[in-house]
Design an enzyme around this catalytic site. Structure first.
Site, short mmCIF file in Angstrom:
data_model
loop_
_atom_site.label_atom_id
_atom_site.label_comp_id
_atom_site.label_asym_id
_atom_site.label_seq_id
_atom_site.Cartn_x
_atom_site.Cartn_y
_atom_site.Cartn_z
N SER A 125 0.83 -0.96 0.11
CA SER A 125 0.21 0.29 -0.02
C SER A 125 0.70 1.20 -0.09
O SER A 125 2.50 1.34 0.09
CB SER A 125 -0.86 -0.16 1.51
N TYR A 150 -2.68 -1.69 11.15
CA TYR A 150 -2.83 -1.57 10.01
C TYR A 150 -1.16 -1.89 8.59
O TYR A 150 -0.36 -2.46 8.23
CB TYR A 150 -3.50 -0.92 8.80
N LYS A 154 2.27 -3.63 6.78
CA LYS A 154 2.66 -3.48 5.28
C LYS A 154 4.05 -3.60 5.00
O LYS A 154 4.42 -3.95 4.23
CB LYS A 154 1.66 -2.70 4.64
P1 NAD Z 1 -11.16 -7.15 1.79
O1 NAD Z 1 -11.48 -7.73 2.76
O2 NAD Z 1 -12.00 -7.13 0.35
O3 NAD Z 1 -10.20 -8.90 0.74
C1 NAD Z 1 -9.28 -9.79 1.69
C2 NAD Z 1 -10.31 -11.28 1.79
O4 NAD Z 1 -8.86 -11.66 2.49
C3 NAD Z 1 -11.24 -10.95 2.46
O5 NAD Z 1 -12.48 -11.63 2.00
C4 NAD Z 1 -11.14 -12.09 3.41
O6 NAD Z 1 -12.32 -13.02 3.80
C5 NAD Z 1 -9.80 -12.74 3.56
N1 NAD Z 1 -9.26 -12.48 4.31
C6 NAD Z 1 -8.51 -11.76 5.68
N2 NAD Z 1 -7.37 -13.10 6.82
C7 NAD Z 1 -7.43 -14.20 5.99
C8 NAD Z 1 -7.19 -15.37 6.98
N3 NAD Z 1 -6.34 -15.27 7.67
N4 NAD Z 1 -6.53 -16.32 5.90
C9 NAD Z 1 -7.75 -16.75 4.41
N5 NAD Z 1 -8.71 -15.19 4.23
C10 NAD Z 1 -7.73 -14.01 4.86
O7 NAD Z 1 -9.97 -6.60 1.09
P2 NAD Z 1 -9.14 -5.74 -0.01
O8 NAD Z 1 -9.80 -3.81 -0.45
O9 NAD Z 1 -9.86 -6.79 -1.39
O10 NAD Z 1 -7.21 -5.52 0.63
C11 NAD Z 1 -6.63 -6.66 -0.55
C12 NAD Z 1 -5.79 -6.37 0.22
O11 NAD Z 1 -4.87 -5.50 -0.19
C13 NAD Z 1 -5.33 -6.34 1.38
O12 NAD Z 1 -3.99 -6.96 1.94
C14 NAD Z 1 -5.39 -5.44 1.64
O13 NAD Z 1 -4.41 -4.67 2.97
C15 NAD Z 1 -4.51 -4.74 0.40
N6 NAD Z 1 -4.66 -3.14 0.34
C16 NAD Z 1 -6.27 -2.93 0.23
C17 NAD Z 1 -6.39 -1.27 -0.01
C18 NAD Z 1 -8.19 -0.58 -0.32
O14 NAD Z 1 -7.78 0.01 0.19
N7 NAD Z 1 -9.13 -1.36 -0.70
C19 NAD Z 1 -4.93 -0.55 -0.73
C20 NAD Z 1 -4.08 -0.78 -0.55
C21 NAD Z 1 -3.56 -2.16 -0.17
#
Ligand code: NAD
Ligand code: UDP
Length: 340
Positions: A125, A150, A154
Site C-alpha cells: 500500500s 495496519y 505492510k
Molecule cells: P478485502 O477485505 O475485501 O479482501 C481481503 C480478503 O481476505 C477477504 O475476502 C477476507 O475474507 C480474506 N482474509 C483475511 N484474512 C484472511 C486469512 N487469514 N485467511 C484467508 N483469507 C483471509 O480487502 P481488499 O480491499 O480486497 O484488499 C485486498 C488486499 O489489498 C489486502 O491485503 C489489503 O490490505 C490490500 N490493500 C487494500 C487497499 C484498499 O484500499 N482496498 C489499499 C492498499 C492495499
C-alpha cells in the site's frame, strides 16, 4: 496453463483480479476464510466468467489447511491479498492485525518454499510512504513512519519478503503499492461490500447517494490543496486488477528477485472533486458537511506511475467519472450489499 493461487480472492480487489486473470488465460484457485467477504461473491464470479472457480474456505494462517490447497493444485504463482485492512480497527485490536496479516503471509511463503512455487505478488500500500509530503511518491521514495498497525503490517511484510527473497535466490517477489482502489466491475455484480459503516470515502459516498446513510462528513477543508480538502490518487479496481495480471506476466520473465511498483493513475482528486464527480454519476446532490481533520491523514498522496508503465506495460485507463459511475451501478443494483 499456468495456475495462480489467489489468497483473499473472495474480497474486493481479489475478486476483480480473478476475473482479469481468467480473461488472460490463467487458471485460478481461490483461498479465503470469509473473514471480510461473503460466499455469494463466488456465485457472482460464476455469472461473470461462466465458470465456477476452485474455492477453499481456509485461513491462510492454518498451515495444514493451506497445505491441502498446495497438494491438490499445481500452483505456479501466488497473489496474496488475504489480510485485514481496516485502519481504525487495527488501532483497536493491533495484535489481531499483526497476527493475521503477518502470519498468513509467512505461512503462504513457507508453503511456496515447500512446493517450489517461485512467483509471489504481494498487496502492499502507498501507506508505507508514511507522512511524507514529498509527492508524487516514486518507488524509490523512502519508506516512512506508518500511523497505524495496519500500515506497519505492510511495511514489515515488505521487509520480511525482501529477506525471504534474499535467502531464496530462485524466488521472485513483486510488491505492489496500491494507491486508492475504488469502483466496481462493469456488470454491477461485484464491488466493494464493507460490513457496517464504511470508513473509506467512496463506500461512504455511495451509501449517502443511495440513501442508506444520511450525510458525509468531509474530514478537513483547511489543507494546503487547491480547495482545502485532501488529494488522493483513486484507481479503478478493474485497472488495479489488470495491474496484477501484468505483474504475474512480469514475474514469469524477470531475473529480478524483488521488484516494487506503484499502482495508481498518477492523478490526484480532492474530496470535493470526488463528491462532485459522484453527484454527476448519480444525478443528485450528495449531502455533506465539513468536519475536523481525521488523525493520520496526509494532505496529498499520488503516485509516480512511470515505472509500472515502462516495465510492466501497465497504464490505468479509467478516470474518476468511470470510477463513480461503476460504484453507483454496483450500489443501485445491490443497495444492501450481498446476502450472506
Ligand atoms: P478485502 O477485505 O475485501 O479482501 C481481503 C480478503 O481476505 C477477504 O475476502 C477476507 O475474507 C480474506 N482474509 C483475511 N484474512 C484472511 C486469512 N487469514 N485467511 C484467508 N483469507 C483471509 O480487502 P481488499 O480491499 O480486497 O484488499 C485486498 C488486499 O489489498 C489486502 O491485503 C489489503 O490490505 C490490500 N490493500 C487494500 C487497499 C484498499 O484500499 N482496498 C489499499 C492498499 C492495499
Ligand atoms: N474522507 C472523508 N470522509 C469520510 C472518509 C474519508 O472526508 O467519511 C477523506 C479522508 O480524510 C481522505 C480521503 O477522503 O482525505 C480518502 O480517505 P480514505 O479513507 O478513502 O482513503 P485513505 O485515507 O486510505 O487515503
Amino acid at each position: 496453463m499456468s495456475t495462480v493461487l489467489v489468497t483473499g480472492g473472495n474480497g474486493y480487489i481479489g475478486s476483480h483480479t480473478v476475473i482479469e486473470l481468467d480473461k488472460s488465460g490463467y487458471d485460478v484457485v481461490i483461498a479465503d476464510n470469509l473473514a471480510n467477504s461473503k460466499m455469494e461473491v463466488q456465485n457472482r464470479l460464476e455469472k461473470i466468467c461462466g465458470k465456477r472457480f476452485r474455492f477453499y474456505n481456509v485461513d491462510c494462517c492454518d498451515i495444514d489447511a493451506m497445505r491441502k490447497v498446495f497438494n491438490e493444485n499445481k500452483i505456479d504463482s501466488v497473489i496474496h491479498f488475504a489480510g485485514l485492512k481496516a485502519v481504525g480497527e487495527s488501532v483497536r485490536i493491533p495484535l489481531d492485525y499483526y497476527q493475521n496479516n503477518i502470519d498468513s503471509m509467512i505461512t503462504v511463503a513457507r508453503l511456496m518454499a515447500e512446493y517450489n512455487v517461485r512467483n509471489l505478488v504481494f498487496s502492499s500500500s502507498a501507506t508505507v510512504y508514511g507522512m511524507s509530503e514529498d509527492v508524487p511518491f516514486t518507488e524509490e521514495s523512502p519508506l516512512g513512519v506508518c500511523t497505524n498497525p495496519y500500515g506497519w503490517t505492510k511495511w514489515m511484510l515488505e521487509q520480511i519478503l525482501r529477506d525471504y527473497a534474499k535467502a531464496n535466490p530462485d524466488v521472485r517477489v513483486c510488491l505492489l503499492r496500491y494507491f486508492n482502489p475504488v469502483g466496481a466491475h462493469e456488470s454491477g455484480l461485484i464491488g466493494e461490500d464493507p460490513r457496517g459503516i464504511p470508513n473509506n470515502l467512496f463506500p461512504y459516498i455511495s451509501k449517502v447517494a443511495g440513501g442508506t446513510l444520511e450525510c458525509l462528513t468531509v474530514f478537513g477543508d483547511d489543507y494546503p490543496t487547491r480547495d482545502g480538502t485532501c488529494i488522493r490518487d483513486y484507481i479503478h479496481v478493474c485497472d488495479l486488477a489488470q495491474g496484477h495480471v501484468k505483474a504475474i506476466d512480469y514475474l514469469c520473465r524477470t531475473d529480478e528477485s524483488v521488484s516494487v511498483f506503484n499502482l495508481g493513475t498518477g492523478d490526484g482528486t480532492t474530496v470535493k472533486e470526488a463528491i462532485a464527480a459522484f453527484e454527476k454519476a448519480c444525478g443528485h446532490e450528495i449531502k455533506h458537511v465539513f468536519g475536523p481533520r481525521r488523525a493520520g491523514d496526509i494532505a496529498v498522496s499520488f503516485a509516480k506511475t512511470d515505472k509500472a508503465e515502462k516495465i510492466l506495460g501497465f497504464k490505468a485507463k479509467y478516470d474518476i467519472n468511470d470510477m463513480c459511475s461503476s460504484c453507483w451501478k454496483w450500489q443501485t443494483m445491490n443497495p444492501k450489499g450481498l446476502e450472506d
